[in-house]
Design an enzyme around this catalytic site. Sequence first.
Site, PDB file in Angstrom:
ATOM      1  CB  CYS A 229      -0.976  -0.050   1.174  1.00 34.20           C
ATOM      2  SG  CYS A 229      -2.380   1.045   0.958  1.00 34.20           S
TER       3      CYS A 229
ATOM      4  CG  HIS B 240      -3.588  -3.604   3.338  1.00 32.55           C
ATOM      5  ND1 HIS B 240      -2.581  -2.922   3.995  1.00 32.55           N
ATOM      6  CD2 HIS B 240      -4.322  -2.670   2.711  1.00 32.55           C
ATOM      7  CE1 HIS B 240      -2.703  -1.618   3.749  1.00 32.55           C
ATOM      8  NE2 HIS B 240      -3.759  -1.430   2.975  1.00 32.55           N
TER       9      HIS B 240
ATOM     10  CD  GLU C 145      -0.839  -5.386   5.901  1.00 34.64           C
ATOM     11  OE1 GLU C 145      -0.640  -5.962   4.805  1.00 34.64           O
ATOM     12  OE2 GLU C 145      -1.175  -4.186   5.999  1.00 34.64           O
TER      13      GLU C 145
END
Lengths: 622, 228, 83, 83
Positions: B87, B195, B197
């Site tokens: 990002c 993302h 994560e």
Amino acid sequence: MRDVFSMGARPIALLNSLRFGPLDTPRVRYLFEEVVAGIAGYGNCVGVPTVGGEVQFDRSYDGNPLVNAMCVGLIDHSNLQKGVAAGVGNTVMYVGASTGRDGIHGATFASEELNEESQAKRPSVQVGDPFTEKRVLEACLELVELESLVGIQDMGAAGLTSSSAEMASKAGSGINMNLNLVPQRETNMTPYEMMLSESQERMLLVVKKGHESEIEEICEKWDLDVASIGEVTDDRNLTLYFDGQVVADVPVTALTDDAPVYEVESIEPVSFKENQAKDWKPASITDYNETLKDLLQRPTIASKEWVYDQYDHMVQTNTVVVPGSDAAVLRIRGTKKALAMTMDGNSRYIKLDPENGGKLAVAEAARNIVCSGAKPLALTDCLNYGSPEQPNIYWQMKESTKGMSDACRTLSTPVISGNVSLYNETSGEAIYPTPIIGMVGLVEDTAHITMQQAKQAGDLVYVLGEGSAHFGGSELQLMQDDEISGIVPKIDLDVEASRQQLVLRTIQAGVVQSAHDLAEGGLAVALTEKVMGTSLGLTVTLSKDANTLFSEAPSRYVFTVKASDADQFESLMPEARAIGHITDDAQVIVNDDYGQSYINASTEELTRIWKGAIPCLLKSKA
Amino acid sequence: MKAAVIVFPGSNCDTDMFHAVKDFTAAEVVEFVPHTANSVADYDAIFIPGGFSYGDYLRTGAIARFAPVMKSVSKEAAKGKTIVGVCNGFQILQEAGLLPGAMKRNKDLKFICRTVGLKIENHNTRFTSEYAKGDVLQVPIAHGEGNFECDDEALQKLHDNNQIVFTYVNDVNGSKSQIAGIQNEEGNVLGMMPHPERAMEAWLGSEDGRQLFTSVYRHWREMNVVTN
Amino acid sequence: MVNVHVYITLKEGVLDPQGKAVEHSLSSLGYEGVEEVSVGKWIQLKVKDGEGLETRIEAMCEQLLANPVIENYTYKVEREATV
Amino acid sequence: MVNVHVYITLKEGVLDPQGKAVEHSLSSLGYEGVEEVSVGKWIQLKVKDGEGLETRIEAMCEQLLANPVIENYTYKVEREATV
Ligand SMILES: Nc1ncnc2c1ncn2[C@@H]1O[C@H](COP(=O)(O)OP(=O)(O)O)[C@@H](O)[C@H]1O
């Protein structure tokens, strides 16, 4: 957020409640789009997820939209900070953004009737700087760990004036400040301007004398302005110096506790008795399928995906239940626990019947919490009204607050914070009385977390609670009549409380697959929402009348339960009625008692209508 | 493996990234490294997390790129170290010239936070070896400026060199060729808008992000077995 | 000090979603005959005058103010009239 | 059609975090003597020429292009040289 992190808590979630006029004018559409973008821009940048909220549209907010925000923080008890200015000789420090002329008289602006003159005054609005906020946040959470920090408070409404006076008042002390030392970003600011500026992202600290450098070090690391601007005294006065002269010297209490109490007149409006006397009945419904579709497109009922798609609701990776269910749920890292949170308030009921409406608002918030598997802990309220100088409006305030406070007592949910916004009027027209409830609940074990969407085909569908014949303030009434009148659904708080406990117990017993409370649009809408966006359908049997399908009577729920758990469920909740089951054919079917289907639509079509309504209104031309 | 998670003022996915590396790989060391650090030479893998570094004022990543730590990141990138920018991290790597292209505002000008379908275009990378080609993952996006832009020549090069690692299944933000993530020519620097994560546990909605981290770890382990 | 104005736009051929949106809004607000809207940046700054001024300004633009991958810039130097 | 350039900046006194961030960044990049940086917008559009042109442009600015609460705007009309 600043109110939360200045207590030493890390903000973990934001919610917001929005009220706008109907999306049928370019002006309202513009405001709505920009407000959502603004909320997104700030929250997303600071990195606190916006996990929930609600939006309603009504004429009464045409000239006066409402934006209420709620922030939830997590704190280790040992870090709890108070906004006190204690310890004579201690240093008063200023941390954060520098002071400009923005927002002078902001507090009075917020509670002022909008007119031509205030339009001209508007340049006093502040521009927020979320990047600075993020740094202030991180710096403050480091500062609160310091032994030497005595007190800390956000400079909110009326800026330096109220923060310094409140901090001194709470400690029974006084404060001397030298305004020449205040960090300024504009030239030639007068003491008056500095004291009233509402520049954002600023904090006032009291620090043990001699420890200023510890504060400075942290602030420098985060690249924030910091200055020692005064000291704590024992004379209980707020004394201000500028260019070597005393420019103000007033007793602190004159600014805080000794403020005069305002007695205003309360008169019940005639419309109240009139509404109580005439019970509105819906026009007869010929096509239930169409009525359901029409309801699903009502902006107040339609999916709010357009809004929450713009909010980062996942950052910090704790969000277990994302927007779109009754309440958002966040796990608490390192524990089995989770927090549920929601914001609610139906001002149409409160407009027609403030006391009952106040109860309904608190009860609905609590129902949302319970449906997600949590026990309501506490609430915060945002009280939005017209001018309290109008006896009819003051009556609305008095009655609705009484209703809310009764509900809070019966449901054992303390009100731990809130705010008040008055004079929400445009050219003499007040908004509907709009108290908004923000509630937080505790999920004891993440295994209890429950969502509103049905899980699998074959599950049984149950309803708890009966509809009523009162449609005052309902979405159906507004759709048919374009105005509200009559008797609103009544709430029995004892029934509400005992059902909530029952629902929570049943969820905790592990026999509920999904739970949803009934709100705008009644049972028909709630049932549809259980399968929206999934590949499932449902088939239920319900008698064919408006009371059953569209009543918004309170204290009601729909559940889905695995067939194998049905016995246990029914023994825990004997009052709940089985009405049908979840299917895998993605059709929403409602049959009458003779097995004749009178609602029959594909989940896909209903979902499309419901999701498309708001984007469609926003794209449409004037 | 020693991993660094770089923290700029305004980073806000740093903790999420830290947990993804720490809880889901066997990395011995995972550390936050501030933007002021002079060197990241001690680390084997460097993660640049999402957020709004320096408020994303002027342009996303434009100011962060000049933070002291970025000199060292560039140096380590040239040496072939593993660098992952997610990002805002991707945007910073573009501004720093470590990855081609630039980000424009999303085509409908709105910030989008949503879980989207992500297709593995290239599984022969150190970032995606544990996925299979054509796998479709569910991974959240959360950005206002993820509309990948580059000129035709640069785009052709991305295709020719198999530098396109992830694409969006649907056109979510207007990106050219629906690009969601790319690597540099050498294959040691990855930038992606989605993302991973945030997709580490089923209760968060998806665990499809895990293999990105395990792939990075596996690469390191294989390299280490060879060199030792 | 001189006043410097830097003007930044997207390079030709780069689709400008913001410009498109503004164009669309203007037309739905009833403004007809509006075309080719582009939204760029206008950065104003005061810079010390003197040798190498232009080189310095160009360096600032290339290094930070504009992103040469997708943006073009022009600038203008304004000297205040000396009294 | 005429080319219209609209220039928008924040009103005096309104916080300009972008300007501050750029100023700070330029100075840490070693550009000395840079001050009062402000980041504004430069909007270019083609508009139908003719009666009421200026009124139309002003209306567009007030209604959409600028936010009159916090922004000021100026504009310039450029007529292409007729051949
Ligand atoms: N409607 C309300 N219900 C409960 N507490 C309230 C309400 N309004 C204000 N408070 C509390 O009073 C205190 C001061 O609030 P307010 O005047 O809004 O200050 P601020 O500007 O700091 O938000 C806060 O603790 C707030 O939570």
